[in-house]
Design a protein around this motif. Structure first.
Motif, short mmCIF file in Angstrom:
data_model
loop_
_atom_site.label_atom_id
_atom_site.label_comp_id
_atom_site.label_asym_id
_atom_site.label_seq_id
_atom_site.Cartn_x
_atom_site.Cartn_y
_atom_site.Cartn_z
N UNK A 49 -49.19 -22.55 110.69
CA UNK A 49 -49.48 -21.60 109.61
C UNK A 49 -48.22 -21.26 108.83
N UNK A 50 -47.12 -21.04 109.55
CA UNK A 50 -45.85 -20.70 108.90
C UNK A 50 -45.33 -21.88 108.09
N UNK A 51 -45.32 -23.07 108.70
CA UNK A 51 -44.78 -24.25 108.03
C UNK A 51 -45.58 -24.58 106.77
N UNK A 52 -46.90 -24.58 106.87
CA UNK A 52 -47.71 -24.94 105.71
C UNK A 52 -47.67 -23.87 104.62
N UNK A 53 -47.46 -22.63 105.01
CA UNK A 53 -47.29 -21.57 104.01
C UNK A 53 -46.06 -21.82 103.16
N UNK A 54 -44.94 -22.09 103.81
CA UNK A 54 -43.70 -22.33 103.06
C UNK A 54 -43.75 -23.67 102.32
N UNK A 55 -44.44 -24.66 102.90
CA UNK A 55 -44.63 -25.92 102.18
C UNK A 55 -45.40 -25.68 100.89
N UNK A 56 -46.38 -24.80 100.95
CA UNK A 56 -47.16 -24.48 99.76
C UNK A 56 -46.33 -23.78 98.70
N UNK A 57 -45.41 -22.91 99.13
CA UNK A 57 -44.53 -22.23 98.18
C UNK A 57 -43.59 -23.23 97.50
#
Length: 289
Positions: free
Chosen positions: A33-41
């Motif tokens: 969840x954390x990794x994909x959140x920052x990837x999205x940003x």
């Protein structure tokens, strides 16, 4: 009485294994969840996130060598990795050589200062610090460089997918069926059967992307199979490299930061190589075509 004790011990082991798997699963979901959140940003938030991850990895790198009796300067390595990534991202070629000179200069000063009190280990501490900064700084930059490419979020997702799925296949096949060990001393749990399973799944992942992500993937099926499997096969060296250091230092994990998973280095060892190799292949052969 003996049977009762055996049943109790078996029950306790089952409970510990179930607790460990639940803990591992929860941690994995939170990390994703954390990794994909920052990837999205993307952009600055993702660069900051990766910089912090690599800084923690640098601290763990030094910790492993500390356990083996050496004394690299942990906080200097952490700051140097952050500086390496920051200066590289500025894109001003005239600055980077001066940063490298400054880093080597300070590294030598620290080594010279400690030479009189610890002649035997001062040089090794110097090499540990320099190798950690260049390895984690340069390879860590690949995550950011990938994300900054056209369709970079998807490319980064692809390389994470082939590595994660390959590692998972290697674990589930190698553990029950692995009869031929890859390296008994370096990584006794790894087997040729598991490695083959990992390469097959990574190759199949490449094939899936070639069929269902044609808009941006743009790699023919046969080449996609070779691409996915080949990148995963090379990335395994990252796992073995960190495993070698851990075995040598007498540690099971790089740290206990992530419940059920060990440390940051334990989680990114193969991803570092897949992202770096994948990025350069894309630049040289795919996006330049």
């Amino acid at each position: 009485m003996v049977n009762a004790n055996a049943v109790l011990v078996k029950h306790q082991l089952n409970w510990k294994n179930n607790f460990y798997m639940r803990q591992r699963t929860i941690t994995a979901l939170v990390l994703l969840a954390i990794v994909f959140t920052f990837m999205g940003f993307g952009g600055i938030p993702f660069a900051v996130f990766i910089s912090l991850v690599m800084a923690i990895a640098g601290y763990e790198w030094c910790r492993l060598f500390n356990k083996a009796g050496y004394a690299p300067h942990q906080w200097f390595v952490v700051v140097a990795i952050l500086g390496y990534i920051l200066v590289s991202l500025l894109g001003i070629e005239s600055i980077f050589p001066f940063y490298i000179l400054g880093f080597v200069f300070v590294s030598l000063l620290l080594a010279i200062n400690s030479f009189e009190s610890d002649r035997e280990k001062a040089i090794f501490n110097l090499l540990i610090q320099m190798s950690g900064v260049f390895y984690l700084g340069e390879f860590g930059l690949s995550f950011i460089r990938l994300r900054n490419l056209p369709q970079g979020g998807w490319w980064l997702f692809f390389f994470i997918a082939i590595t994660a799925l390959g590692d998972t296949a290697a674990l589930f096949v190698g553990k029950p069926f692995g009869k031929h060990k890859l390296g008994k001393s370096v990584s006794p749990n790894k087997s040729w059967e598991g490695l083959i399973a990992g390469v097959v799944i990574a190759s199949f992942t490449g094939l899936i992307f070639s069929f269902f992500a044609k808009e941006w993937f743009q790699i023919p099926p046969l080449w996609a199979i070779l691409f996915g499997g080949g990148v995963y096969l090379v990335s395994v060296i990252g796992d073995f490299g960190i495993s070698m250091i851990k075995r040598w230092s007498g540690e099971k994990n790089s740290s206990e930061l992530l419940p059920g998973h060990g440390g940051i280095l334990d989680r990114i060892d193969t991803h570092l190589w897949s992202a770096t190799l994948g990025y350069h292949i894309l630049i040289w052969f795919v996006l330049s075509a």
